[in-house]
Design an enzyme around this catalytic site. Structure first.
Site, PDB file in Angstrom:
ATOM      1  N   GLU A 136       0.829  -1.210   0.000  1.00 50.79           N
ATOM      2  CA  GLU A 136       0.000   0.000   0.000  1.00 50.79           C
ATOM      3  C   GLU A 136       0.860   1.255   0.000  1.00 50.79           C
ATOM      4  OE1 GLU A 136      -2.523  -1.103  -1.099  1.00 50.79           O
ATOM      5  OE2 GLU A 136      -4.158  -0.735   0.285  1.00 50.79           O
ATOM      6  N   THR A 188      -5.574   7.582  -5.797  1.00 50.41           N
ATOM      7  CA  THR A 188      -5.653   7.603  -4.334  1.00 50.41           C
ATOM      8  C   THR A 188      -4.866   8.782  -3.769  1.00 50.41           C
ATOM      9  OG1 THR A 188      -5.794   5.206  -4.353  1.00 50.41           O
ATOM     10  CG2 THR A 188      -5.293   6.233  -2.252  1.00 50.41           C
TER      11      THR A 188
END
Lengths: 315, 315
Positions: A136, A188
């Protein structure tokens, strides 16, 4: 339960589910695994130590281990495993990158779940979450776990704290999940940058009333309370601007009987929860109508919560 | 269940419990009722319409109905009752005003619970909370319900939303509550004013992870999770400065085995939760030691959660 390490050349196939992070009022702390879509990953133990990512022809994701989310996660795992070991990874990517459905988390989680299996399961689920959080970091610059944890544990998870990691599994009543992925790009990192660093105390109080209500609704199987608590006064008003059709989908889905819903992760996908399947399908019709009128390509799913998490299917 | 209105001259005695608002990470949304201390109120139906508050000689609280918390609550009730009616109210105040233990809420809640009984129970508990919130407005300028709701419902309550009012009752495992009230003055309105109007998003995320964890711990009877979640990164760091000995009490109580705790409401009282009674008594010893050394007068309680709420005892 630790077993023996598999012999070089052994491989395993893993299904890694899509996940919905945030769940409206639980920004950065709640996440939920879905039965559909799922990535299919194959990981093989190699004679030669190292990480070998097979090129995919569809998304052209980087194959250098430290730039690839699966690679970065495996690097973290190998650092704790210590003995020399090699993995070859190929991913049949069915969760589109940038969809807001935890595509990078599925690759990261799937890789370490597969590797753990091949090594004889020396690591706990919490270890695997820690490893996969490195993926991530590669994907979005932040070590968040709200997609990783549900992808590995299944169901709905609460990340009470990241440092130290504190993952709490929640139960919930049966619910259908309708998802639409309008095929527009919301990165994101962009979706994070538009958020204000400070929030009104008043809004924060509303938000923690709602997250406490949502969690209570899940644990007490109280559908009405779940519906009333699916409200986000902080993130959604800012991020939804990036998603054409959002307000329309939300309003009309609730009119169609959905409990509620909102942006999946940082978007652009939108999810809606329903108590009954026919309502979930009616919500899909709403989504199809909104994006057909807008002339934006899209994909929809009518699915349920996945309580297994990433799992090995062939080994 | 509605019954007949009692005849003029009838009276009822009500026990109205102390309450702990906020519960550390649930600022403005969580509250808990205690078995001790409790106010004892007597309310009598009078021939003459109106509200007649008996003067108390200890605290010299105002007797004009609109300036008295019990009076303001009864005025709200009478407005919905519509027919002319009169109440005489006398309060044996055992919860000290300004203690942070919901003293004004007990008077407000006790008054409307008694009046409702005398009128034949025409109102729901939610109605009574709405009426009693008018007393809180008189006391602190804000219509909050985090003391009122647990005082009327008993147990631990979540105020998911104030407008519209949404009260959720939570279950919890058996716990002991140790309370110390250092006899210094912290006015609720002052304690509100020192709070910043904006908070860091990062801190807010930590807080909603904790409140979700705390509620989950309560509902799943998970003492460890309750303990880990009793953390407040927003309000406590600011307000605890007003309470001498706070850090010492907190640290030493946890060393003595308490699950955790913090400021009760806006202080100055401090509460600590424990799984076992002997731990709760050890925590009391810690509190006694801290305030004896500081030379500050204090009062302590070792009690449990009150699941009944304000109740009529003689009628």
């Amino acid at each position: 339960m630790a077993n023996d390490i598999k012999s070089p050349g052994s491989s395993v196939q893993v299904l890694a589910p899509a996940t919905v992070a945030n769940l409206v009022c639980g920004f950065d702390v709640l996440g939920m695994a879905l039965q559909q879509p799922q990535d299919v990953m194959t990981v093989r133990l190699t004679e030669k130590p190292g990480i070998f990512i097979q090129k995919d022809d569809v998304y052209n994701l980087p194959v250098e281990p430290e730039k690839n989310v699966a690679g970065a996660s495996l690097l973290a795992l190998m650092e704790e495993w210590k003995a020399p070991v090699g993995f070859e990874v190929s991913i049949d990517k069915r969760i589109k990158p940038g969809s807001g459905l935890g595509s990078s988390a599925a690759s990261s989680a799937g890789a370490v779940v597969a590797a753990n299996h091949l090594l004889g399961s020396p690591f706990t689920k919490e270890d695997l979450v820690r490893f996969a959080m490195n993926g991530e970091k590669v994907a979005s610059g932040v070590k968040h776990a709200d997609n990783i944890a549900p992808c590995i544990y299944g169901g709905i998870t609460l990340i009470r704290s990241i440092f130290p990691l504190d993952i709490v599994q929640l139960t919930a009543p049966p619910m259908y999940v309708t998802v639409v992925h309008p095929q527009i790009e919301v990165r994101t990192s962009d979706a994070r940058q538009i958020l204000r660093k400070e929030v009104q105390l008043k809004a924060a109080i509303k938000q923690w009333g709602n997250i406490a209500g949502l969690v209570t609704g899940f644990l007490k199987n109280d559908y009405d309370l779940i519906g009333r608590s699916l409200e986000d006064v902080i993130i959604e008003p800012v991020r939804s601007i990036l998603i054409p059709g959002f307000d329309d989908v939300k309003k009309r889905s609730k009119d169609a009987g959905a409990l509620g819903g909102g942006i999946s992760g940082s978007g652009p996908s939108i999810f809606m929860l329903s108590k009954e399947e026919y309502v979930a399908k009616g919500v899909e019709d709403v989504m199809i109508d909104v994006y057909t009128r807008l002339g934006i390509e899209f994909k929809t799913y009518v699915t349920m919560i996945n309580y297994e998490g990433a799992k090995c299917i062939i080994s």
